[in-house]
Write a protein that holds these residues in place. Sequence first.
Motif, PDB file in Angstrom:
ATOM      1  N   LYS A  65     -42.445  38.223 -40.415  1.00 29.16           N
ATOM      2  CA  LYS A  65     -43.504  39.237 -40.389  1.00 29.16           C
ATOM      3  C   LYS A  65     -43.618  39.868 -39.009  1.00 29.16           C
ATOM      4  O   LYS A  65     -43.787  41.086 -38.874  1.00 29.16           O
ATOM      5  CB  LYS A  65     -44.832  38.609 -40.784  1.00 29.16           C
ATOM      6  CG  LYS A  65     -44.930  38.240 -42.266  1.00 29.16           C
ATOM      7  CD  LYS A  65     -46.287  37.637 -42.588  1.00 29.16           C
ATOM      8  CE  LYS A  65     -46.394  37.275 -44.064  1.00 29.16           C
ATOM      9  NZ  LYS A  65     -47.709  36.657 -44.379  1.00 29.16           N
ATOM     10  N   LEU A  66     -43.530  39.007 -37.962  1.00 29.14           N
ATOM     11  CA  LEU A  66     -43.611  39.540 -36.595  1.00 29.14           C
ATOM     12  C   LEU A  66     -42.460  40.496 -36.313  1.00 29.14           C
ATOM     13  O   LEU A  66     -42.646  41.526 -35.644  1.00 29.14           O
ATOM     14  CB  LEU A  66     -43.590  38.386 -35.592  1.00 29.14           C
ATOM     15  CG  LEU A  66     -44.865  37.538 -35.517  1.00 29.14           C
ATOM     16  CD1 LEU A  66     -44.666  36.351 -34.582  1.00 29.14           C
ATOM     17  CD2 LEU A  66     -46.042  38.385 -35.012  1.00 29.14           C
ATOM     18  N   THR A 118     -43.809  33.710 -40.826  1.00 28.50           N
ATOM     19  CA  THR A 118     -44.572  34.429 -39.797  1.00 28.50           C
ATOM     20  C   THR A 118     -43.642  35.159 -38.836  1.00 28.50           C
ATOM     21  O   THR A 118     -43.910  36.297 -38.426  1.00 28.50           O
ATOM     22  CB  THR A 118     -45.460  33.436 -39.033  1.00 28.50           C
ATOM     23  OG1 THR A 118     -46.299  32.747 -39.957  1.00 28.50           O
ATOM     24  CG2 THR A 118     -46.321  34.161 -38.024  1.00 28.50           C
ATOM     25  N   GLU A 119     -42.527  34.480 -38.447  1.00 28.71           N
ATOM     26  CA  GLU A 119     -41.568  35.121 -37.540  1.00 28.71           C
ATOM     27  C   GLU A 119     -40.988  36.379 -38.177  1.00 28.71           C
ATOM     28  O   GLU A 119     -40.804  37.401 -37.493  1.00 28.71           O
ATOM     29  CB  GLU A 119     -40.454  34.141 -37.191  1.00 28.71           C
ATOM     30  CG  GLU A 119     -40.886  33.039 -36.231  1.00 28.71           C
ATOM     31  CD  GLU A 119     -39.753  32.074 -35.948  1.00 28.71           C
ATOM     32  OE1 GLU A 119     -38.676  32.222 -36.570  1.00 28.71           O
ATOM     33  OE2 GLU A 119     -39.937  31.166 -35.119  1.00 28.71           O
ATOM     34  N   TYR A 125     -43.358  43.647 -38.022  1.00 28.56           N
ATOM     35  CA  TYR A 125     -44.391  44.349 -37.252  1.00 28.56           C
ATOM     36  C   TYR A 125     -43.815  44.946 -35.983  1.00 28.56           C
ATOM     37  O   TYR A 125     -44.197  46.060 -35.574  1.00 28.56           O
ATOM     38  CB  TYR A 125     -45.521  43.377 -36.894  1.00 28.56           C
ATOM     39  CG  TYR A 125     -46.353  42.946 -38.084  1.00 28.56           C
ATOM     40  CD1 TYR A 125     -46.504  43.762 -39.201  1.00 28.56           C
ATOM     41  CD2 TYR A 125     -46.990  41.708 -38.095  1.00 28.56           C
ATOM     42  CE1 TYR A 125     -47.251  43.368 -40.293  1.00 28.56           C
ATOM     43  CE2 TYR A 125     -47.745  41.289 -39.183  1.00 28.56           C
ATOM     44  CZ  TYR A 125     -47.868  42.126 -40.285  1.00 28.56           C
ATOM     45  OH  TYR A 125     -48.601  41.724 -41.349  1.00 28.56           O
ATOM     46  N   GLU A 173     -43.556  28.121 -43.059  1.00 26.00           N
ATOM     47  CA  GLU A 173     -44.576  29.133 -42.766  1.00 26.00           C
ATOM     48  C   GLU A 173     -44.282  29.851 -41.456  1.00 26.00           C
ATOM     49  O   GLU A 173     -44.495  31.059 -41.334  1.00 26.00           O
ATOM     50  CB  GLU A 173     -45.950  28.473 -42.719  1.00 26.00           C
ATOM     51  CG  GLU A 173     -46.420  27.925 -44.059  1.00 26.00           C
ATOM     52  CD  GLU A 173     -47.825  27.360 -43.982  1.00 26.00           C
ATOM     53  OE1 GLU A 173     -48.418  27.429 -42.885  1.00 26.00           O
ATOM     54  OE2 GLU A 173     -48.319  26.844 -44.999  1.00 26.00           O
ATOM     55  N   ARG A 174     -43.783  29.070 -40.466  1.00 28.73           N
ATOM     56  CA  ARG A 174     -43.466  29.713 -39.190  1.00 28.73           C
ATOM     57  C   ARG A 174     -42.344  30.729 -39.342  1.00 28.73           C
ATOM     58  O   ARG A 174     -42.365  31.807 -38.738  1.00 28.73           O
ATOM     59  CB  ARG A 174     -43.071  28.654 -38.156  1.00 28.73           C
ATOM     60  CG  ARG A 174     -43.084  29.181 -36.734  1.00 28.73           C
ATOM     61  CD  ARG A 174     -42.576  28.180 -35.749  1.00 28.73           C
ATOM     62  NE  ARG A 174     -41.121  28.134 -35.745  1.00 28.73           N
ATOM     63  CZ  ARG A 174     -40.399  27.398 -34.899  1.00 28.73           C
ATOM     64  NH1 ARG A 174     -41.020  26.607 -34.038  1.00 28.73           N
ATOM     65  NH2 ARG A 174     -39.086  27.400 -34.941  1.00 28.73           N
TER      66      ARG A 174
END
Length: 642
Positions: A395-396, A392-393, A399, A388-389
């Motif tokens: 996605k970051l 998320t990374e 972004y 998941e991290r």
Amino acid sequence: MKTTSIVVLLASSVLLAGISAIITHYAVRDSTDRVDWVYHTYRVINNASEVLSTLKSMESDQRGYMLTGNVAYLHMAETSHRTLLQSIDSLQHKVADNSQQTWLLKEKLIPAITRKLNHIYTVSSANKRPDKNSALLIQQQTEEQALTDSIASWHSLFIEHEKKLLATRLQQVAAVHQRQIMIRYTSFSLIALISVLALITILQKERKNKELIAELNNVNNSLEKKVRQRTYELQKQFNITEELNEELRQNMEELESFYEALQIRNIKAEDALAEVQDLYNNAPCGYHSLAIDGTILRMNETELSWLGYTADELLGKMKVTAIMIPEEHQSYRDDFATFKEHGFIHNKEHTFLRKDGTTFPILLSATAIYDQQGNYVMSRGTVIDITERKVTEQKLLDYNRKLMHFNEEKNNFLAIAAHDLKSPINNIIGLTSLINISHHVLPADIQEYIRHIQRSCYNMQTLITNLLDINKIEQGSMELKPELVNISTFVRQHIRAFKEHTTVKNITIALEDHEAADTCITTDLSALQRILDNLLSNAIKFSPRNKNVTLRIQQNQTYLNIAVEDEGPGIPPEEISLLFRKFKRLSARPTDGESSTGLGLSIVKELVQALNGKISVESRVGKGTIFLVELPLQYVESDPVT
């Protein structure tokens, strides 16, 4: 300590004493024998010396008889001859156990003595004859002297051998004597030590016996007292038995309660153990332990479920590289060798391989366990699934790319908007100036409106300039063009540009120029102008009416120092760290309602750093603030401002 210990110690002492006596007995016998050997050697040496002395005495008596003709000398010679034969016989007997000395005596010394005796009698007989030949006598005397020398030589050799034997035996006697002394001292020391231990043990035993006797007496006295008390109570009250039975029943109930409590605690302990086991197996992270060769010894259910293996398939059978992707095998072996040496590893990323062939990223931390000798036993590793991290990374990162794109669009928009706003504002300022010029006398309220319009335009112009500066700094597009600047001329011209601002608030700008009129530095003129603009504008905004703003210019060997000091409200110490941040407005406010964007000081700091300089601030609340700028005299171009 038990009585058997005392018996053992005493028996050991007696045994050592007996052994010491036996050793001493045999040592004395051995010493006596060795001393007899030494005396025997002395007697052999003395006997050999007597043989030579008797031979010489016999020779002297024979010569006295030859010279004087006195028969008494002849008798003495015969007596010496018999003594000589007895001495030789005694000497042979004494050296019978020494083959070397026996050979020397029989083969060399005795034959030489025999020849010597024969020569003596021959010379003596020749001397008695009336027709004695002098030449023959001289020859016989010469031979006799040669025999004497030979006997003396063999005698010396015989004595030397005996002296060597004597020295050897003396050394043996001394060595044996020393060993005997050491044995005696050791035996006596051990006996004394054991005796002391036995004495200490006896004393301790006696003390404990006394304590036990005293304790028994106390217990006995206490029991007698209780018996008397119980007897008295039984005699006085018959119902004491019922009370005792009641107490016994209560005690039994207490024991039952205690037993039940123990059972409850045992159940709780088992529950706690089960809870710990459950926590280990069902923790949100994985746990495993590795042997020194990387074999998996333990693994909780969480990690087993991640990998898709059972404990029977994995534990003790597979190495950790079996659950890793092949690309990471070598790096893990290198890390594992370092881990065993240093004992820990933190937050190491790996990719684990499930039984079905799929992979997932993990974060590994581990601690090594060593035995008392410092040898590696096993590891305790913690595994966290960071799938998941990682998502998320990613996605970051996506972004961040979008934000960079939006920021670029914002910068472009800001540059376009600021550029398009500059022209209308300049037009407004120009029109208001024309109105003032074309109409010499205007009503007071109209003049006030015009001043408000101009002030707003100037503020808008400053805001646009600051926004453009910030935009250039953030984009890294600010280009510095160093040129030679006469600092005194530049500062005086710049102060005159603030005349209108200072007139409104009746503020005086005092210049303290400590440099010569031709002092020049090499720097970017536009950047220097923006620095001075923002510092002076800031000082005027935050200074009350009728105050002074001081500008100091001073130069040393390598830097130009510019100080701008106001008499405003000052800055609290806790706000100093926020002073140079963008869009930060502090507790202090402009004193005459002027606007403040919060960009000026951040721009000043960026420009000073771009010019390879330094900026600092000194402030006292209620007293004022001093901004200190330090710029190099010779600007060296570096990377663009970012």
